[in-house]
Write a protein that holds these residues in place. Structure first.
Motif: not given
Length: 425
Positions: A38-44, A158-162, A167-172, A288-298
């Motif tokens: 649901g959150q991913s769809l909203s941010l999409l 922690t895992q849930a926020n990751a 999902g947030t960064r993919i949708s963005a 690079a900013l988006a990809g780096g943030a996604m890697l750091g989140t995971l």
């Protein structure tokens, strides 16, 4: 009593650590899967709305000034009403506010899309729709952050926020890209209808979430009245009196300052400099900013144990300060992309633990109000950063990136000066 042959032996330290929750553990919970989708769809949908409002305004009015009015009228109500949204989310239910906000946004976007297809869309309708969209979105944003502790146990935050952050960064990234494709192959009005579907699905999914507990929320510490103003004052006071919370607010504000000016005006300034590759470099820097943030989140989601969050806050501020300084000096696009990738990684990695600390340590009855204070500070930092960096860009990239570097360095030093903050876990 000695253990018998049939009794399991006590877990050793390595075995106990191995039993720590895995990154994918929250996905076993149905309510978390509903929240994630649901959150991913909203941010999409948010990404769709940015493209849709921009293109349809230009198509209707042929005026970039009118586009500025529309986007401003969307941003102002969101900034002004976020504290109200946080207060109501603490009083009622984040899930209820997310559902109501999503369905209302679906109606708004659907109405604009239908009016556009029917040829009856004008500037005043766009202005009204943008203002209403921003106002309703202000009730969704604090709720989407604070609903998580009611969906998963503290051990899984922690895992849930990751997972939510990924999902947030993919949708963005996908939202604006897909919105642009829809506009290109059809027309802007269709993008509004697709957007409406995203928000409607989000509302339906979130409405099916079942919280871990249905107990009524107690009054917040120090709360004496039920009035909206009193509730907001309690939330702001709670956020500002604790040095640990103040530190996280300061870091988030500094990072938002960095996103708004240096990561928009600054990236464009670097890309336009001689030998820096133009629009191709601009795209690579944002990627690079988006990809780096996604890697750091995971990666943050798979780290075991309880890291020292206070030291991580200081480390991130210092890391970003070094990165900003480097961006003002680099002479090649490859080096700039590498620096931005490292900065994005730090933002994503620390963000998982900072948000999880807030959700674990701030009482649920005031959590949304504290989060809304954080968001409002970010909204206020953005325009200041854009104006300041826009002015400094005239003198070159060095001065532009020096300002956020100094702000971030001071944030790191202030963090390290507090023993309470350094002890945060």
């Amino acid at each position: 009593m000695a253990a018998t042959a049939s009794a399991p032996a006590p877990a050793t330290a390595p075995e106990a650590e191995a039993e720590a929750p895995r990154l994918w553990a929250p996905l076993r919970l149905r309510s978390f899967r509903l929240l994630w989708l649901g959150q991913s769809l909203s941010l999409l949908g948010d990404g769709f709305s940015t493209i849709a409002f921009s293109w349809i305004t230009l198509a209707v009015t042929h005026s970039t000034l009118d586009l500025g009015y529309v986007l401003t009228l969307q941003a102002i109500p969101r900034a002004l009403l976020t504290l109200v949204g946080g207060s109501l989310s603490d009083k009622w239910s984040p899930r209820t506010l997310m559902t109501a906000s999503s369905l209302t946004r679906a109606l708004v976007m659907g109405a604009v899309g239908a009016a556009g297809l029917g040829g009856g869309l004008g500037l005043w309708m766009l202005l009204g729709a943008a203002a209403l969209f921003g106002a309703v979105d202000a009730f969704f944003q604090p709720a989407r952050v604070t609903v998580l502790p009611s969906v998963v146990d503290k051990e899984l935050l922690t895992q849930a926020n990751a997972l939510l952050g990924t999902g947030t960064r993919i949708s963005a990234v996908l939202g604006p890209a897909l919105g642009g494709v829809v506009v290109a192959v059809t027309q802007p009005s269709v993008a509004f209808l697709v957007d409406a579907v995203c928000f409607a699905l989000c509302g339906l999914l979130v409405a099916r979430i079942r919280p871990l507990t249905s107990r009524p929320k107690p009054a917040a510490p120090g709360e004496k009245g039920e009035g909206l103003g009193a509730r907001i004052r309690v939330g702001v006071g709670f956020a500002l009196k604790d040095p640990r919370i103040r530190t996280i607010l300061a870091l988030d504000t500094a990072v938002n300052f960095s996103y708004a000016g240096p990561f928009t005006v600054g990236f464009a300034t670097l890309a336009r400099a001689a030998g820096h590759g133009g629009s191709t470099t601009l795209g690579l820097l944002n990627g690079a900013l988006a990809g780096g943030a996604m890697l750091g989140t995971l990666l943050g989601g798979v780290v075991k144990g309880s890291p020292r969050v206070g030291l991580m806050v200081a480390a991130l501020a210092g890391w970003l300060a070094i990165g900003m300084s480097a961006l003002g000096l680099v002479g090649s696009p490859i080096a700039a992309v590498a620096v931005v990738l490292a900065m994005g990684f730090g933002i994503g990695f620390q963000g998982v633990f900072g948000l999880s600390w807030i959700q674990r340590n701030i009482p649920g009855e005031v959590l949304s109000r504290v989060v809304s204070v954080d968001m409002v500070l970010g909204y206020a930092a953005a325009p200041i950063s854009l104006v300041a960096c826009g002015a400094l860009a005239r003198t070159g990239a060095g001065a532009l990136f020096a300002l956020p570097a100094v702000i971030l360095a001071l944030t790191a030093l202030a963090t390290l000066s507090s023993s309470q903050v350094r002890a945060m876990r």
